[in-house]
Design a protein around this motif. Structure first.
Motif, short mmCIF file in Angstrom:
data_model
loop_
_atom_site.label_atom_id
_atom_site.label_comp_id
_atom_site.label_asym_id
_atom_site.label_seq_id
_atom_site.Cartn_x
_atom_site.Cartn_y
_atom_site.Cartn_z
N LYS A 97 0.83 -1.21 0.00
CA LYS A 97 0.00 0.00 0.00
C LYS A 97 0.87 1.27 0.00
N ASP A 98 1.88 1.29 0.85
CA ASP A 98 2.69 2.51 0.98
C ASP A 98 3.63 2.72 -0.19
N GLU A 99 4.12 1.63 -0.77
CA GLU A 99 4.95 1.78 -1.98
C GLU A 99 4.10 2.35 -3.13
N LEU A 100 2.86 1.86 -3.24
CA LEU A 100 1.97 2.38 -4.29
C LEU A 100 1.61 3.83 -4.02
N LYS A 101 1.44 4.15 -2.73
CA LYS A 101 1.13 5.55 -2.37
C LYS A 101 2.25 6.47 -2.86
N ILE A 102 3.49 6.07 -2.63
CA ILE A 102 4.64 6.90 -3.05
C ILE A 102 4.68 7.03 -4.57
N LEU A 103 4.47 5.92 -5.27
CA LEU A 103 4.52 5.98 -6.73
C LEU A 103 3.35 6.79 -7.29
N ASP A 104 2.21 6.76 -6.59
CA ASP A 104 1.08 7.64 -6.94
C ASP A 104 1.48 9.10 -6.82
N VAL A 105 2.16 9.40 -5.73
CA VAL A 105 2.62 10.78 -5.48
C VAL A 105 3.55 11.21 -6.61
N VAL A 106 4.45 10.33 -7.03
CA VAL A 106 5.37 10.66 -8.13
C VAL A 106 4.58 10.97 -9.40
N GLN A 107 3.54 10.16 -9.64
CA GLN A 107 2.73 10.39 -10.83
C GLN A 107 2.00 11.74 -10.77
N ARG A 108 1.47 12.05 -9.60
CA ARG A 108 0.78 13.34 -9.46
C ARG A 108 1.75 14.50 -9.65
N LEU A 109 2.93 14.38 -9.06
CA LEU A 109 3.94 15.43 -9.20
C LEU A 109 4.34 15.60 -10.67
N ASN A 110 4.43 14.49 -11.35
CA ASN A 110 4.83 14.53 -12.76
C ASN A 110 3.81 15.29 -13.60
#
Ligand SMILES: [Zn+2]
Length: 427
Positions: free
Chosen positions: A154-167
């Motif tokens: 869950k938390d790894e996906l949360k971080i990668l979601d954040v990267v996608q939003r930032l992108n």
């Protein structure tokens, strides 16, 4: 947009199908009195100013008179998204001589993991945005961003979601890397194999399904993931179309570089203890050595990767910040200065390592990393007369302007006007 009259326009034009090795790293393709024409976010012409301006006209002309123009810097190794900070560790290193090493790393990483798990995605976006602003102001126009401070699916996906939003929301382009195998979390301390299985059987398939990452990295080190575990993670990643990267030989000679070569990794990163055989294997397979001198500086153990041997053996070399709670540095200009002073790279090699070779380390060399027709217009104007000032003048920001996708996003010259205005008001 037209950029004109650059004292030096560092194009890095040439055969850029492969990363540069050996003496090729010295060939910067400099145009004196250089000019660049940009249309729809792309470079449409590069050459001498009189020739370019004969063909291209624009109302938007940027004078680079007396200045140096470069491709945007590419930071190919960062741990961008995390919560909290660890400034107390530097004090411990200073006051008590506590080294950052295999035994203490786990505990340090876990402090950040705990805080990152607790943080909301919104908070992580907010914090990483500040980092990206700072990176952009220092000339970074593309950055890699690793996960690795979640260590649950869950938390790894949360971080990668954040990267996608930032992108999507920030001018800096981000390249996401899954680093679920960054450390063994406390829940698995006596059963690391179970954690490796979780990474392979649950995390990687979920990350791949959501198309949330392009690369899969592993922290291959004693006390973290051994060679066999690292190999299995990278092979599983490859099976899900995640290209391999390896944190290799940072604290000891475990054989991470050999592993990187044998799995066909895009890069082996850090390489403080790597063997000559490992480097030769990398040269043969074209694996890029991504060196992180700011990380060595932060570790305070006086050890830097053997950049000269790496170049002499024909291994392509890139430089990156390793931005993380343990190495809080956003500026590739400072990394270049460290590389020049501690690794004896010359300015040209360091520039190649933070532009075209770094683009290769992120599989983006057809789009960025040099100033050539049809590439993205990611361009820096530096407030120095020639490229040799990089590494030589450090501790200040040399950026005058940053142009990202053809748009002026940082302009220090207009800020300078504001200072003058204040001065005038006072008198
Ligand atoms: Zn790292």
């Amino acid at each position: 947009m037209l950029i004109v009259n650059a004292n030096e326009m560092v194009t890095l034009a040439g055969d850029n199908r492969k990363p540069r090795i050996g003496k090729q790293m010295l060939e910067l393709g400099i145009v004196h009195n250089g000019s660049l024409a940009i249309k729809d976010g792309r470079i449409v012409a590069v050459g001498k100013t009189p020739e370019t301006t004969k063909i291209y006209k624009s109302e938007n002309v940027v004078s680079a008179n007396g200045k140096t123009v470069l491709p945007g810097f590419i930071d190919s190794h960062t741990h961008l998204v995390f919560a909290g900070s660890r400034e107390e560790e530097l004090q411990m290193r200073i006051e008590e001589g506590v080294p950052y090493e295999v035994s203490s790393r786990g505990e340090s990483v876990m402090k950040t993991v705990k805080e990152t798990r607790r943080a909301s995605a919104e908070k992580l976006v907010e914090k990483a945005t500040e980092t990206l602003n700072s990176m952009l102001e220092h000339g970074t126009t593309t950055a890699e961003a690793k996960s690795g401070y979640g260590l649950t699916t869950k938390d790894e996906l949360k971080i990668l979601d954040v990267v996608q939003r930032l992108n999507q929301m920030h001018p800096v382009d981000l390249v996401p890397t899954f680093l679920g195998a960054n450390a063994v979390p406390p829940e698995f301390v006596n059963k690391p194999e179970d954690f490796v299985n979780l990474v392979i059987n649950e995390m990687i398939p979920k990350v791949a399904e959501k198309e949330h990452a392009e690369f899969c990295d592993v922290y291959c080190e004693r006390g973290a993931f051994n060679l066999d575990q690292s190999r299995r993670v990278l092979v599983a990643g490859k099976g899900s179309d995640l290209k391999p990267k390896v944190h290799a030989d940072e604290m000891s000679l475990l054989g991470g570089t050999e592993l990187a070569a044998s799995v066909g990794a895009v890069s082996a990163d850090q390489m403080l203890f790597s063997s000559e055989d490992g480097m030769k294997a990398m040269a043969q397979k074209g694996v890029i050595a991504t060196l992180l001198p700011a990380s060595s500086f932060s570790l305070m153990n006086g050890r830097y990767a053997n950049a000269r041997e790496i170049i002499n053996l024909g291994v392509p070399l890139a430089l990156a910040t390793d931005f993380s709670p343990n190495c809080w540095v956003e500026s590739l200009q400072l990394v270049i200065a460290f590389a020049c002073h501690f690794m004896k790279l010359n300015a040209a090699e360091a520039i190649t390592a933070t532009t075209i070779n770094a683009a290769h380390a992120l599989s983006r060399a057809s789009e960025i990393g040099s100033l050539e027709v049809s590439k993205k217009a990611d361009v820096l104007v530096l407030n120095v007369p020639n490229h040799r000032f990089l590494g030589y003048r450090y501790g200040v920001n040399l950026i005058d302007k940053v142009i990202k996708n053809g748009r002026l996003v940082v302009d220090k010259e207009s800020a300078k006007d504001e200072y003058q205005l204040i001065g005038e008001q006072e008198t």
